[in-house]
Write a protein that holds these residues in place. Structure first.
Motif, PDB file in Angstrom:
ATOM      1  N   PRO A 170      55.974   8.461  34.083  1.00  0.00           N
ATOM      2  CA  PRO A 170      55.859   7.655  35.297  1.00  0.00           C
ATOM      3  C   PRO A 170      54.751   8.070  36.262  1.00  0.00           C
ATOM      4  O   PRO A 170      54.124   7.236  36.859  1.00  0.00           O
ATOM      5  N   ASN A 171      54.506   9.362  36.405  1.00  0.00           N
ATOM      6  CA  ASN A 171      53.456   9.787  37.319  1.00  0.00           C
ATOM      7  C   ASN A 171      52.961  11.167  36.908  1.00  0.00           C
ATOM      8  O   ASN A 171      53.562  11.835  36.073  1.00  0.00           O
ATOM      9  N   SER A 172      51.884  11.580  37.505  1.00  0.00           N
ATOM     10  CA  SER A 172      51.267  12.841  37.094  1.00  0.00           C
ATOM     11  C   SER A 172      52.019  14.069  37.584  1.00  0.00           C
ATOM     12  O   SER A 172      51.692  15.177  37.191  1.00  0.00           O
ATOM     13  N   THR A 173      53.014  13.912  38.434  1.00  0.00           N
ATOM     14  CA  THR A 173      53.746  15.070  38.946  1.00  0.00           C
ATOM     15  C   THR A 173      55.052  15.316  38.206  1.00  0.00           C
ATOM     16  O   THR A 173      55.679  16.341  38.400  1.00  0.00           O
ATOM     17  N   GLU A 174      55.461  14.388  37.334  1.00  0.00           N
ATOM     18  CA  GLU A 174      56.701  14.569  36.573  1.00  0.00           C
ATOM     19  C   GLU A 174      56.406  15.245  35.244  1.00  0.00           C
ATOM     20  O   GLU A 174      55.600  14.754  34.457  1.00  0.00           O
ATOM     21  N   ALA A 175      57.049  16.390  35.012  1.00  0.00           N
ATOM     22  CA  ALA A 175      56.878  17.087  33.733  1.00  0.00           C
ATOM     23  C   ALA A 175      57.736  16.401  32.677  1.00  0.00           C
ATOM     24  O   ALA A 175      58.917  16.163  32.876  1.00  0.00           O
ATOM     25  N   VAL A 176      57.129  16.061  31.555  1.00  0.00           N
ATOM     26  CA  VAL A 176      57.824  15.409  30.450  1.00  0.00           C
ATOM     27  C   VAL A 176      57.414  16.126  29.169  1.00  0.00           C
ATOM     28  O   VAL A 176      56.222  16.295  28.911  1.00  0.00           O
ATOM     29  N   SER A 177      58.392  16.580  28.388  1.00  0.00           N
ATOM     30  CA  SER A 177      58.071  17.258  27.132  1.00  0.00           C
ATOM     31  C   SER A 177      57.521  16.250  26.129  1.00  0.00           C
ATOM     32  O   SER A 177      57.732  15.043  26.258  1.00  0.00           O
ATOM     33  N   ILE A 178      56.851  16.759  25.119  1.00  0.00           N
ATOM     34  CA  ILE A 178      56.344  15.898  24.051  1.00  0.00           C
ATOM     35  C   ILE A 178      57.503  15.176  23.373  1.00  0.00           C
ATOM     36  O   ILE A 178      57.418  13.983  23.073  1.00  0.00           O
TER      37      ILE A 178
END
Length: 74
Positions: free
Chosen positions: A42-50
Motif C-alpha cells: 500500500p505505501n512505502s512505509t509499510e513493511a511487507v515480506s516477500i
C-alpha cells in the motif's frame, strides 16, 4: 520442467548462512523487480515480506497479476 516456484519450494526454507546467495537467488530477485507492486504494497512505509507480497499478488484476479515484462520473455 522446473521453475522458480519449484526452486523456492525446494530451497526456500534455508538461510543465507546455510546456503550462500547464488545465481538462482539473483535471478529470483531480478524477476521480483518486474512485479508491479501497486495494490500489493500500500505505501512505502509499510513493511511487507516477500511471502506476504506474493500471497497478495496471487490473490489478485489473473488479469490484474501484471508484470512489467512478459514471463515467457525469460
Amino acid at each position: 520442467m522446473s521453475n522458480i516456484l519449484d526452486y523456492l519450494d525446494w530451497r526456500g526454507d534455508l538461510t543465507l548462512d546455510q546456503s550462500p546467495f547464488n545465481a538462482v537467488d539473483n535471478l529470483i530477485l531480478s524477476c521480483v523487480s518486474y512485479i508491479r507492486f501497486e495494490g500489493i504494497v500500500p505505501n512505502s512505509t509499510e513493511a511487507v515480506s516477500i511471502a506476504e507480497a506474493f500471497g497478495r499478488f496471487s490473490a489478485l484476479p489473473e488479469a490484474e497479476q501484471q508484470l512489467r515484462l512478459r514471463v515467457d520473455a525469460f
